[in-house]
Design an enzyme around this catalytic site. Structure first.
Site, short mmCIF file in Angstrom:
data_model
loop_
_atom_site.label_atom_id
_atom_site.label_comp_id
_atom_site.label_asym_id
_atom_site.label_seq_id
_atom_site.Cartn_x
_atom_site.Cartn_y
_atom_site.Cartn_z
N PHE A 130 -1.43 -38.88 -60.90
CA PHE A 130 -0.82 -40.15 -60.51
C PHE A 130 -1.35 -41.22 -61.46
O PHE A 130 -2.55 -41.26 -61.75
CB PHE A 130 -1.20 -40.48 -59.06
CG PHE A 130 -0.44 -41.65 -58.50
CD1 PHE A 130 0.87 -41.48 -58.07
CD2 PHE A 130 -1.01 -42.90 -58.42
CE1 PHE A 130 1.59 -42.56 -57.56
CE2 PHE A 130 -0.30 -43.98 -57.92
CZ PHE A 130 1.00 -43.81 -57.49
N ASP A 199 -8.59 -35.93 -55.98
CA ASP A 199 -7.69 -36.88 -55.33
C ASP A 199 -6.90 -36.08 -54.30
O ASP A 199 -6.08 -35.22 -54.65
CB ASP A 199 -6.75 -37.49 -56.38
CG ASP A 199 -5.80 -38.52 -55.78
OD1 ASP A 199 -5.41 -38.37 -54.61
OD2 ASP A 199 -5.41 -39.47 -56.50
N TYR A 224 -2.42 -43.99 -45.82
CA TYR A 224 -1.13 -44.48 -45.35
C TYR A 224 -0.01 -43.46 -45.51
O TYR A 224 1.14 -43.73 -45.16
CB TYR A 224 -0.74 -45.79 -46.06
CG TYR A 224 -0.88 -45.78 -47.56
CD1 TYR A 224 0.08 -45.17 -48.37
CD2 TYR A 224 -1.96 -46.39 -48.18
CE1 TYR A 224 -0.05 -45.15 -49.73
CE2 TYR A 224 -2.09 -46.39 -49.56
CZ TYR A 224 -1.13 -45.77 -50.33
OH TYR A 224 -1.26 -45.76 -51.70
N LYS A 225 -0.33 -42.28 -46.01
CA LYS A 225 0.68 -41.22 -46.14
C LYS A 225 0.66 -40.34 -44.90
O LYS A 225 1.07 -40.75 -43.83
CB LYS A 225 0.45 -40.43 -47.43
CG LYS A 225 0.50 -41.27 -48.71
CD LYS A 225 0.29 -40.41 -49.93
CE LYS A 225 0.11 -41.23 -51.20
NZ LYS A 225 1.26 -42.07 -51.55
N ARG A 374 12.72 -36.55 -54.09
CA ARG A 374 11.50 -36.08 -53.43
C ARG A 374 11.63 -36.20 -51.92
O ARG A 374 12.01 -37.25 -51.41
CB ARG A 374 10.32 -36.92 -53.94
CG ARG A 374 8.98 -36.26 -53.83
CD ARG A 374 7.91 -37.08 -54.52
NE ARG A 374 7.72 -38.39 -53.88
CZ ARG A 374 6.56 -39.03 -53.81
NH1 ARG A 374 5.49 -38.49 -54.34
NH2 ARG A 374 6.48 -40.20 -53.23
#
Length: 405
Positions: A130, A199, A224-225, A374
């Protein structure tokens, strides 16, 4: 297989889903298929009431007393331990606060400072990482006199060598959904004398993670995912217990001081995971996250993983049935051992238009430029009927768009 047969199969799978009751704990609209929990998790129903209590009573009435009386001061470690239970970390190794980017910086610099010789001047970075991880790693390398070398995560184990100080790796590739070999890479990097920073943004809450058992040195992740902590929810930092006494944070804030209220101009680090703290905790978002984590009470992560794989398998079967042949190709690995909890489909230059139309029709995924559609599957609230509907609407949208050209 026909639409009727797939819809019937979805209904049967939902009827026997051991996690089905968890969906009622989220604020969801049955008219929308939400497959973007890998970007922002849905709102757990218990959060709003808890925030009202925090704002109205703890802040509004108790005010400054809440730092002690309401447990605000220890919230980063207390909530960290709750997250630790979801990522295979024993208590006292996870602290919550700051952003993922800030925690990546802390971990990478601390790992470099742990190098046994000055000749370890190399930072390995997952080539498909990322972007923010790469930006932060490059800055950390410049500040510490190291060099960056980007390598594929699959090659990380054999690329680590005598010059490597740290390897920064994504557990799940954010674009493709590929799951990387955390235990294998960690063991190889350690054998080379280096440290790992993992990560786990796209694996925490999506599948079992075993940081302690697999020997990870550091790990960072957002909340927050799949952990449903809300937009901008604070991230977390894991520091393996054996390294905590030597964890030299590049951001030694007053909250990580051994005696923060002594206001001593000389810094003396606290013991344990508290060293990962910097400034005053983000109390409102921290306590929203704490309330959100309640949905995980009693949940078996093995069941979460099993449902995730079943959902993604079923979605791929439905997509093969509904989408015109040859129009999309999955870039997510077919093998379960290499798959996270998402499916990424390559479509082509019109992928952005396809996703926009899907959202308009009530199927929410996201688009990763230039050509990836996605879809994230969150087992606590995604149904098999959602997977079937999403694939069906995807087929309708692609068919209609191509007919119109």
């Amino acid at each position: 297989m026909s639409e009727a047969a797939l819809a019937k199969e979805a209904a049967a799978l939902d009827a026997t889903d051991g996690l089905a009751a968890k969906r009622a704990e989220f604020d969801l609209d049955d008219g929308v298929v939400y497959l973007d929990g890998n970007s922002l998790g849905a709102l757990p129903r218990g959060v709003a009431g808890r925030l009202c209590e925090v704002v109205g009573h703890e802040w509004g009435r108790l005010r400054i007393r809440s730092w002690e009386e309401s447990g605000w001061w220890t919230a980063p470690e207390r909530i960290g331990d709750r997250i630790g239970g979801l990522i295979g970390a024993a208590p006292g190794q996870v602290v919550v606060g700051d952003s993922t980017s800030v925690n990546v910086f802390k971990a990478v610099v601390a790992a470099i400072r742990l190098a046994d010789t000055a000749s370890r001047d190399e930072v390995l970075v997952d080539a498909a990482t990322f972007p923010t991880d790469g930006y932060i790693a490059r800055s950390a390398a410049r500040m510490t006199g190291c060099r960056i070398r980007a390598v594929a995560a699959a090659d990380m184990a054999r690329e680590a060598g005598p010059r490597t100080a740290v390897a920064l790796v994504n557990h799940v590739d954010y674009r493709t959904g590929r799951l990387h070999d955390l235990p294998g890479i960690t063991a190889a990097v350690r054998a080379a004398g280096a440290r790992t920073v993992w990560d786990v943004c796209h694996s925490a809450g999506a599948l079992p993670v075993h940081l302690d058992a697999d020997g990870a040195d550091f790990a960072v992740g957002c909340t927050y995912k799949y952990l449903n902590g809300g937009p901008g929810a604070p991230a977390f930092l894991y520091v393996r217990r054996a390294l905590q006494d030597r964890f030299d944070s590049p951001l030694p804030g007053w909250n990580s001081h051994a005696d923060p209220f002594a206001m001593d101009p000389a810094y003396a680090p606290a013991g344990g995971a508290v060293r990962g703290r910097v400034g005053t905790p983000e109390i409102l978002s921290l306590l929203a996250l704490d309330a959100a984590l309640g949905v995980w009470d009693g949940v078996d992560l093995a069941a979460v993983r099993a449902k995730s794989l079943a959902l993604t398998d079923f979605f791929l079967r439905c997509a093969a049935a509904y989408v015109p042949e040859g129009r999309v190709a999955s870039v997510t690995p077919e093998a379960h051992a290499e798959r996270g909890s998402q499916i990424s489909l390559r479509y082509g230059p019109g992928a952005g238009e396809v996703m926009a139309e899907l959202v308009r029709r009530g199927v929410v995924g996201d688009h990763r430029r230039p050509d990836v559609l996605r879809f994230g599957f969150t087992p606590l609230y995604t149904r098999f009927a959602d997977a079937e509907r999403a694939a069906r609407v995807l087929g309708e949208v692609i068919g209609a768009m191509e007919e119109g050209r």
